[in-house]
Design a protein around this motif. Sequence first.
Motif, short mmCIF file in Angstrom:
data_model
loop_
_atom_site.label_atom_id
_atom_site.label_comp_id
_atom_site.label_asym_id
_atom_site.label_seq_id
_atom_site.Cartn_x
_atom_site.Cartn_y
_atom_site.Cartn_z
N ALA A 68 98.67 1.82 -37.06
CA ALA A 68 97.25 2.17 -36.94
C ALA A 68 97.05 3.29 -35.92
O ALA A 68 96.18 4.15 -36.09
N ALA A 69 97.87 3.29 -34.87
CA ALA A 69 97.78 4.36 -33.87
C ALA A 69 98.15 5.71 -34.50
O ALA A 69 97.53 6.73 -34.20
N ALA A 70 99.14 5.70 -35.38
CA ALA A 70 99.54 6.95 -36.05
C ALA A 70 98.42 7.43 -36.97
O ALA A 70 98.15 8.64 -37.05
N ARG A 71 97.76 6.50 -37.66
CA ARG A 71 96.65 6.89 -38.53
C ARG A 71 95.48 7.43 -37.70
O ARG A 71 94.82 8.39 -38.09
N ALA A 72 95.21 6.80 -36.57
CA ALA A 72 94.12 7.27 -35.71
C ALA A 72 94.45 8.63 -35.11
O ALA A 72 93.56 9.49 -34.96
N ARG A 73 95.72 8.85 -34.78
CA ARG A 73 96.13 10.16 -34.26
C ARG A 73 95.93 11.23 -35.32
O ARG A 73 95.45 12.34 -35.03
N THR A 74 96.27 10.91 -36.57
CA THR A 74 96.04 11.85 -37.67
C THR A 74 94.54 12.13 -37.82
O THR A 74 94.14 13.29 -38.03
N GLY A 75 93.73 11.09 -37.71
CA GLY A 75 92.28 11.28 -37.77
C GLY A 75 91.76 12.17 -36.67
O GLY A 75 90.85 12.99 -36.87
N ALA A 76 92.34 12.02 -35.48
CA ALA A 76 91.92 12.87 -34.36
C ALA A 76 92.27 14.33 -34.62
O ALA A 76 91.45 15.23 -34.38
N TRP A 77 93.46 14.59 -35.13
CA TRP A 77 93.85 15.97 -35.42
C TRP A 77 93.02 16.56 -36.56
O TRP A 77 92.65 17.74 -36.51
N VAL A 78 92.72 15.75 -37.56
CA VAL A 78 91.87 16.24 -38.66
C VAL A 78 90.48 16.57 -38.15
O VAL A 78 89.89 17.59 -38.54
N SER A 79 89.94 15.74 -37.27
CA SER A 79 88.60 16.02 -36.74
C SER A 79 88.58 17.26 -35.85
O SER A 79 87.61 18.01 -35.85
N ILE A 80 89.66 17.49 -35.11
CA ILE A 80 89.75 18.72 -34.31
C ILE A 80 89.77 19.94 -35.24
O ILE A 80 89.10 20.94 -34.99
N GLY A 81 90.54 19.83 -36.32
CA GLY A 81 90.57 20.92 -37.31
C GLY A 81 89.22 21.15 -37.97
O GLY A 81 88.80 22.29 -38.18
N ALA A 82 88.53 20.05 -38.29
CA ALA A 82 87.20 20.17 -38.92
C ALA A 82 86.21 20.82 -37.96
O ALA A 82 85.41 21.67 -38.37
N ALA A 83 86.26 20.45 -36.69
CA ALA A 83 85.36 21.06 -35.70
C ALA A 83 85.68 22.55 -35.54
O ALA A 83 84.77 23.38 -35.44
N ALA A 84 86.96 22.88 -35.53
CA ALA A 84 87.35 24.29 -35.40
C ALA A 84 86.90 25.10 -36.61
O ALA A 84 86.39 26.22 -36.47
N LEU A 85 87.08 24.54 -37.81
CA LEU A 85 86.66 25.26 -39.02
C LEU A 85 85.14 25.40 -39.09
O LEU A 85 84.63 26.44 -39.53
N THR A 86 84.42 24.39 -38.65
CA THR A 86 82.96 24.48 -38.65
C THR A 86 82.49 25.53 -37.66
O THR A 86 81.62 26.35 -37.97
N GLY A 87 83.08 25.54 -36.46
CA GLY A 87 82.74 26.57 -35.48
C GLY A 87 83.11 27.97 -35.96
O GLY A 87 82.37 28.93 -35.77
N ALA A 88 84.26 28.06 -36.63
CA ALA A 88 84.68 29.36 -37.17
C ALA A 88 83.76 29.79 -38.30
O ALA A 88 83.50 30.99 -38.47
N GLY A 89 83.24 28.83 -39.06
CA GLY A 89 82.30 29.17 -40.13
C GLY A 89 81.02 29.77 -39.59
O GLY A 89 80.48 30.73 -40.14
N VAL A 90 80.53 29.22 -38.50
CA VAL A 90 79.33 29.77 -37.86
C VAL A 90 79.61 31.19 -37.35
O VAL A 90 78.81 32.10 -37.58
N ALA A 91 80.73 31.36 -36.68
CA ALA A 91 81.07 32.68 -36.15
C ALA A 91 81.28 33.69 -37.28
O ALA A 91 80.83 34.84 -37.19
#
Length: 103
Positions: A68-91
């Motif tokens: 479960a920790a590995a799945r949560a770590r994957t979720g954390a990395w995916v959310s960081i990527g989603a936040a970066a892509l959303t911020g890049a979309g605005v820029a």
Amino acid sequence: MNIAALGSIRLKAISSTVFPDFDGVGGSRDLAAIVGGLFTVGLVVAVLMLVISAVTWAVCSAAGNYQAAARARTGAWVSIGAAALTGAGVAWTNFLIDLGSTL
């Protein structure tokens, strides 16, 4: 026609100004507000997903549940990527709007 005349015609075509006409389409201001709102919602969801995944990762690691920790770590990395892509979309959107006004 000689070569000099063709060169002057080509220069006249290049020197014309092109700019976006946001008033040419009805409701374009509303569309811009909706897109801005969607970017905001996407960023808020990504940050909430990051917080939930980080807490889950910490709790599962402390409890010894490594799968479960590995799945949560994957979720954390995916959310960081989603936040970066959303911020890049605005820029990127702001860059293209500014670029369109200078062409």
